[in-house]
Write a protein that holds these residues in place. Sequence first.
Motif, PDB file in Angstrom:
ATOM      1  N   THR A  96      62.247  -0.384 -41.545  1.00 30.97           N
ATOM      2  CA  THR A  96      62.821   0.640 -40.676  1.00 30.97           C
ATOM      3  C   THR A  96      63.854   0.019 -39.749  1.00 30.97           C
ATOM      4  O   THR A  96      63.885  -1.191 -39.540  1.00 30.97           O
ATOM      5  N   TYR A  97      64.681   0.879 -39.167  1.00 29.05           N
ATOM      6  CA  TYR A  97      65.675   0.408 -38.224  1.00 29.05           C
ATOM      7  C   TYR A  97      64.991  -0.090 -36.954  1.00 29.05           C
ATOM      8  O   TYR A  97      63.996   0.491 -36.502  1.00 29.05           O
ATOM      9  N   SER A  99      65.574   0.217 -33.897  1.00 24.44           N
ATOM     10  CA  SER A  99      65.448   1.148 -32.777  1.00 24.44           C
ATOM     11  C   SER A  99      64.198   2.010 -32.872  1.00 24.44           C
ATOM     12  O   SER A  99      63.902   2.788 -31.948  1.00 24.44           O
ATOM     13  N   ARG A 100      63.423   1.873 -33.926  1.00 26.28           N
ATOM     14  CA  ARG A 100      62.156   2.593 -34.044  1.00 26.28           C
ATOM     15  C   ARG A 100      60.993   1.808 -33.427  1.00 26.28           C
ATOM     16  O   ARG A 100      59.860   2.276 -33.428  1.00 26.28           O
ATOM     17  N   THR A 101      61.253   0.615 -32.926  1.00 27.37           N
ATOM     18  CA  THR A 101      60.180  -0.170 -32.346  1.00 27.37           C
ATOM     19  C   THR A 101      59.487   0.581 -31.203  1.00 27.37           C
ATOM     20  O   THR A 101      60.117   1.369 -30.490  1.00 27.37           O
ATOM     21  N   GLN A 102      58.194   0.302 -31.049  1.00 27.63           N
ATOM     22  CA  GLN A 102      57.419   0.869 -29.950  1.00 27.63           C
ATOM     23  C   GLN A 102      57.117  -0.179 -28.887  1.00 27.63           C
ATOM     24  O   GLN A 102      56.234   0.010 -28.050  1.00 27.63           O
ATOM     25  N   THR A 123      62.996  -5.948 -30.068  1.00 31.52           N
ATOM     26  CA  THR A 123      62.471  -5.000 -31.058  1.00 31.52           C
ATOM     27  C   THR A 123      61.277  -5.627 -31.773  1.00 31.52           C
ATOM     28  O   THR A 123      61.362  -6.025 -32.926  1.00 31.52           O
ATOM     29  N   ASP A 129      51.640  -0.809 -34.765  1.00 31.65           N
ATOM     30  CA  ASP A 129      52.339  -0.618 -36.039  1.00 31.65           C
ATOM     31  C   ASP A 129      51.403  -0.946 -37.205  1.00 31.65           C
ATOM     32  O   ASP A 129      51.134  -2.114 -37.480  1.00 31.65           O
ATOM     33  N   ASP A 385      63.263   3.559 -43.664  1.00 34.00           N
ATOM     34  CA  ASP A 385      64.695   3.881 -43.662  1.00 34.00           C
ATOM     35  C   ASP A 385      65.371   3.252 -44.866  1.00 34.00           C
ATOM     36  O   ASP A 385      66.431   3.713 -45.297  1.00 34.00           O
ATOM     37  N   LEU A 531      67.273   9.086 -35.472  1.00 29.19           N
ATOM     38  CA  LEU A 531      66.759   7.930 -34.740  1.00 29.19           C
ATOM     39  C   LEU A 531      66.514   8.237 -33.271  1.00 29.19           C
ATOM     40  O   LEU A 531      67.104   9.153 -32.713  1.00 29.19           O
ATOM     41  N   PRO A 532      65.654   7.439 -32.623  1.00 24.10           N
ATOM     42  CA  PRO A 532      65.386   7.649 -31.203  1.00 24.10           C
ATOM     43  C   PRO A 532      66.611   7.344 -30.352  1.00 24.10           C
ATOM     44  O   PRO A 532      67.483   6.573 -30.739  1.00 24.10           O
TER      45      PRO A 532
END
Length: 540
Positions: A96-97, A99-102, A123, A129, A385, A531-532
């Motif tokens: 995934t990209y 910017s999807r990190t939590q 990231t 996850d 993604d 994306l977020p």
Amino acid sequence: MLKKYILPLIGISTLCFNISSAMAAKPELAKDDRPNFIFFISDDQFKDMMNFLPEGKGKNYTPATDVLSAGGTVMNRMYVTSPVCTPSRFACLTGTYPSRTQSEGFLHKAKNHNGQTVVEWNTFITKKDKNTLPWLLKRAGYKTGITGKNHVVEAHGIKHPEWEDDPRDPKVIELLKRNAEVLKQACKQAGFDYAANMYDNNPSHNGIKALLAHNQDWITKGGLDFIDEFHGQPFFLWFATTLPHGPTDDARSWKADPRITAEGLLDEPLTVQPSRKSLAKRVKMAGISGWQKENLLWIDDALHALVKKLDTVGELDNTVIIYFNDHGQRSKGTVYEGGVHSEAFFWRKGGFPAGNYSDTIISNVDFAPTILDMAGVDYDPNLFDGKSCYPALMGEVEQIHDSLYFELGYVRGVLKNGWKYVALRYPEHIANMPLSKRAAALEKFNASQRRRGKNVYTEDPNTPFSHIQTIPGGGDAEHASLSQYPAYYDADQLYFLDNDPTEQKNLADNPEHAAKLAEMQAELKKHLATLPGNFGELKP
């Protein structure tokens, strides 16, 4: 005396012959086993450091890498979505990209930037996850391992020692061992069964000046131990070198004290690779000279050791080896081609129907679904993604993407049909940062540079920021790129790569290309919509 240095060379040559023989055989399934995977990721390699690329052909002595690349498929059009190490590794291991990190730090920064995400060294994969590549493989019955550089799995609780600490001090040793255990447990929460011989960050950021050195032998020992423990069942090994990333001087790499590790000093040097003393002799015998050539052979010796171990335990014929450099190095820290165009090849016994070179455009978000496809693991494609490039390796399709997306710091980009669009959007509070804050950021950065014996680029707080960090003049990763591109600070940049591969002529303001600019902006908006975070007027 000469024989002393020829012996390691003979060993590698013999192994290469064995690999070549294996590749010449017809592909066949070994029993009913699913394939093993070794993901060999190097750190900050330049293209001229790789003989399998035109830029490096014949310039390096890397016999094991040369044989594997010659028997595998080199991906001519390999890209990364974010060209610095943490988000690049995140994309590989999650599909995934970034910017999807939590990761809390990432989310907090986005909140402070009025919702605009800022992809940099933040990231991380977190314990929340549960659909990472190692987790998906683990749930499918694979044993998963990680060794070498981390810089992607979030490890809360690590307490760095002081810069001048003595690594022989029992209290310091205890702290280093504790940190190693914290990191090991974090990796297990990220889906790895095994984690050993790891650097949480680059050697120069691990806390102690006396331990500021690479130890490729130590990383290799971690990989060999994993294979010893888990061969006989399907496995996945993430093998991450710290080289040829800095420090690049001999005294802190192949000529360093061989007992130095991120966990302190070994009792005795390791003997899992040909001796360090032989590196210079072997490079010289091969007629090779130049910057980092010994380090490149040192890396190659690691790959050789892994292949030899696979052969010894009977797993080589059933293992896929993926060699990947974490991002482009000519313009690291930018989404220009010199940053996002990277290098990779896939190897397996008998090769792939695609042949020795593939022009299929792939991104590092494609690695996870590709490996799952090769492993025969069922998965929900909506988790990723990326897309599997296994059909391209099998010669079934030519392309798998309509366009590629890039994100880093305050820039976003998209590549489609030979056209590249780059958008730079600083949030208002960054673009109009008070001089006092700019000066404070620069002073903090320069103090760290001086402490670690690194370059100070500017003392002027009015110097522009880079695309990725709010440090006047840019940081180590990206500073060199600031002067390479005439339109670096243009908000909108459009390039036709067929005519302008080094992105020197911005066509965004040319009326003749207004329609193309609108088309590429629309393509970028399609990616951003999924994306977020926001991004200027392109995603309010």
